[in-house]
Design an enzyme around this catalytic site. Structure first.
Site, PDB file in Angstrom:
ATOM      1  N   CYS A  55       0.854  -1.186   0.000  1.00 55.08           N
ATOM      2  CA  CYS A  55       0.000   0.000   0.000  1.00 55.08           C
ATOM      3  C   CYS A  55       0.899   1.247   0.000  1.00 55.08           C
ATOM      4  O   CYS A  55       2.055   1.181   0.423  1.00 55.08           O
ATOM      5  CB  CYS A  55      -0.901  -0.007   1.226  1.00 55.08           C
ATOM      6  N   HIS A 114      -5.560  -1.449  -2.406  1.00 52.13           N
ATOM      7  CA  HIS A 114      -5.340  -2.761  -1.803  1.00 52.13           C
ATOM      8  C   HIS A 114      -6.387  -3.789  -2.247  1.00 52.13           C
ATOM      9  O   HIS A 114      -6.094  -4.979  -2.370  1.00 52.13           O
ATOM     10  CB  HIS A 114      -5.371  -2.624  -0.273  1.00 52.13           C
ATOM     11  N   ASN A 120       0.946 -14.555  -9.495  1.00 52.79           N
ATOM     12  CA  ASN A 120       0.223 -15.587  -8.756  1.00 52.79           C
ATOM     13  C   ASN A 120      -0.973 -14.897  -8.137  1.00 52.79           C
ATOM     14  O   ASN A 120      -0.813 -13.905  -7.443  1.00 52.79           O
ATOM     15  CB  ASN A 120       1.076 -16.174  -7.630  1.00 52.79           C
ATOM     16  N   HIS A 169      -2.470  -7.734  -1.706  1.00 54.19           N
ATOM     17  CA  HIS A 169      -2.401  -6.541  -2.561  1.00 54.19           C
ATOM     18  C   HIS A 169      -2.086  -6.959  -4.008  1.00 54.19           C
ATOM     19  O   HIS A 169      -1.190  -7.772  -4.228  1.00 54.19           O
ATOM     20  CB  HIS A 169      -1.308  -5.606  -2.033  1.00 54.19           C
ATOM     21  N   HIS A 181      -0.480  -7.674  -7.155  1.00 53.71           N
ATOM     22  CA  HIS A 181       0.912  -7.518  -7.568  1.00 53.71           C
ATOM     23  C   HIS A 181       1.373  -8.746  -8.333  1.00 53.71           C
ATOM     24  O   HIS A 181       0.767  -9.813  -8.260  1.00 53.71           O
ATOM     25  CB  HIS A 181       1.824  -7.313  -6.345  1.00 53.71           C
ATOM     26  N   GLN A 203       5.314 -10.520 -10.082  1.00 57.02           N
ATOM     27  CA  GLN A 203       6.745 -10.586  -9.816  1.00 57.02           C
ATOM     28  C   GLN A 203       7.532 -10.731 -11.110  1.00 57.02           C
ATOM     29  O   GLN A 203       6.988 -11.132 -12.141  1.00 57.02           O
ATOM     30  CB  GLN A 203       7.052 -11.776  -8.911  1.00 57.02           C
TER      31      GLN A 203
HETATM   32 ZN   LIG Z   1      -2.051  -3.136   0.231  1.00 57.11          ZN
END
Ligand SMILES: [Zn+2]
Length: 382
Positions: free
Chosen positions: A83, A143, A183, A194, A196, A198
């Site tokens: 965040c 988030h 993932n 959150h 995201h 990689q």
């Molecule tokens: Zn977050």
């Protein structure tokens, strides 16, 4: 279609322990440097580079990153490290807001050291540093967001960030392949909610990619042309497993899919990696990618766990020109409350037993949303 749209230009900074952080912004042009605050945390020194061992039986490398045992595991939202930072809490991202942020992983499986060409060891138990680089890509400051719910412009910014990172990491000493992935879902091992993804810059070409390259090499050696091109042509001619088709990309469930949900997104042109794509191809991809993820999302009332994996040509590999970049989205979900587990045959022998006929998966995905229209690209921008 806006072929003249410039790719997003990142703004660079460093975190308190020296790790690099890049901000990518939606639309043209960056925001001024001055508005981006510094990382004021006191952080411990970065962990030592993990250890790499060679499995001579399989001819594959294994990285041991013991320090990853202490990494953050499913923290509550108020402790989320992805965040934006606020007056009362400093996170991994010092800015009070951001579009897309990319930074070096605090607990990398490869790196922080780079450099050195790998070779199979002379002595059986010789250890090597697991050089390379691991990065985290935060897709949104929100988030509660998820990739299938991002705007099309944001997906384009994410693709630009992936492209930028692939080009730059490919130039790092000792990097053998750049792997971009997301993932999604705690069921498949996500440790942060959150939204995201990689990036792994491995010091070797990965086993799966080498197997594909060997198939392509053998196909050509037998005088049968380009394997990736013929596979796509065969899928298009058959038609039963096509999920969505654009001008530059096609999404299909492969003839021999392994997972209950598996979609490959393949460019019509032979290009080795994301940096080799044209602006038009990237633009259409942003819509088709969303289309595929939204179809998967529409199958069940609750979010479906998935792995979205970008297969890119190994760096500096002699067969690089025979490889074609593509996306493989897979999910172990085979029914509303059921996951496929990789058990004896799959986990031990690598021999997959399918639970779902690929034609049925494709039909369900086609029916999940209205047909994809490449022309939506123009509509979205109007
Ligand atoms: Zn977050």
């Amino acid at each position: 279609m806006s072929s003249d749209r410039r790719a997003s230009v990142p703004v660079r900074t460093r975190l308190a322990d020296g790790r690099e952080l890049l901000y990518f912004f939606d639309g043209d042009g960056g925001r001024p440097h001055a508005s981006l605050p510094e990382d004021t945390r006191e952080l411990p020194a970065r962990p030592a580079t993990p250890e790499l061992r060679y499995d001579r039986l399989l001819g594959e490398w294994v990285s041991y990153a013991a320090h990853r045992q202490s990494r953050t595991h499913l923290p509550p939202a108020r402790e989320c490290p992805l965040c934006p930072s606020s007056d009362t809490r400093a996170t991994e991202i010092p800015a009070p807001d951001y579009d897309v942020a990319v930074f070096e992983n605090r607990f990398p499986a490869f790196g922080p050291e780079t450099g050195g060409a790998l070779r199979p060891p002379d002595w059986a138990f010789e250890e090597f540093p697991a050089v390379g680089r691991c990065e985290v890509v935060a897709f949104s400051a929100d988030h509660a967001a998820s990739f299938p719910g991002l705007t099309r412009q944001r997906v384009r910014t994410v693709i630009d960030a992936w492209t930028h990172r692939t080009a730059e990491l490919s130039r790092l000493a000792g990097v053998g392949q750049v792997f971009i992935f997301e993932n999604r879902g705690a069921e498949i091992g996500v440790t942060l909610h959150h939204p995201h993804g990689q990036i792994y810059a491995y010091p070797f070409p990965t086993p799966r990619t080498l197997t594909q390259l060997e198939s392509a090499r053998r196909y050509r050696a037998e005088g049968r042309g380009e394997l990736f091109a013929d596979l796509l042509a065969d899928e298009l001619a058959d038609g039963r497993r096509i999920v969505a088709r654009g001008r530059y990309w096609t999404a299909y469930v492969p003839y021999a899919a392994r997972m209950p949900l598996e979609v490959h997104v393949v460019p019509h042109r032979s290009v080795p990696d994301l940096p080799a794509l044209s602006h038009e191809e990237r633009e259409e991809l942003s819509g088709l990618y969303l289309d595929v993820l939204q179809r998967i999302e529409a199958l069940y009332p609750t979010p479906t766990p998935y792995i979205a994996a970008w297969y890119q040509a190994p760096v500096n590999h002699p067969l690089r020109g025979q490889y074609r970049v593509h996306l493989q989205v897979t999910s172990p979900r085979r029914a509303a409350g059921k996951l496929k587990y990789l058990a004896g045959s799959e986990a031990a022998m690598g021999a997959f037993i399918g639970d779902v006929i690929p034609e049925d998966t494709a039909e369900r995905l086609r029916g999940a949303l209205p047909p994809f229209a490449a022309s939506r690209a123009a509509e979205d921008e109007a």
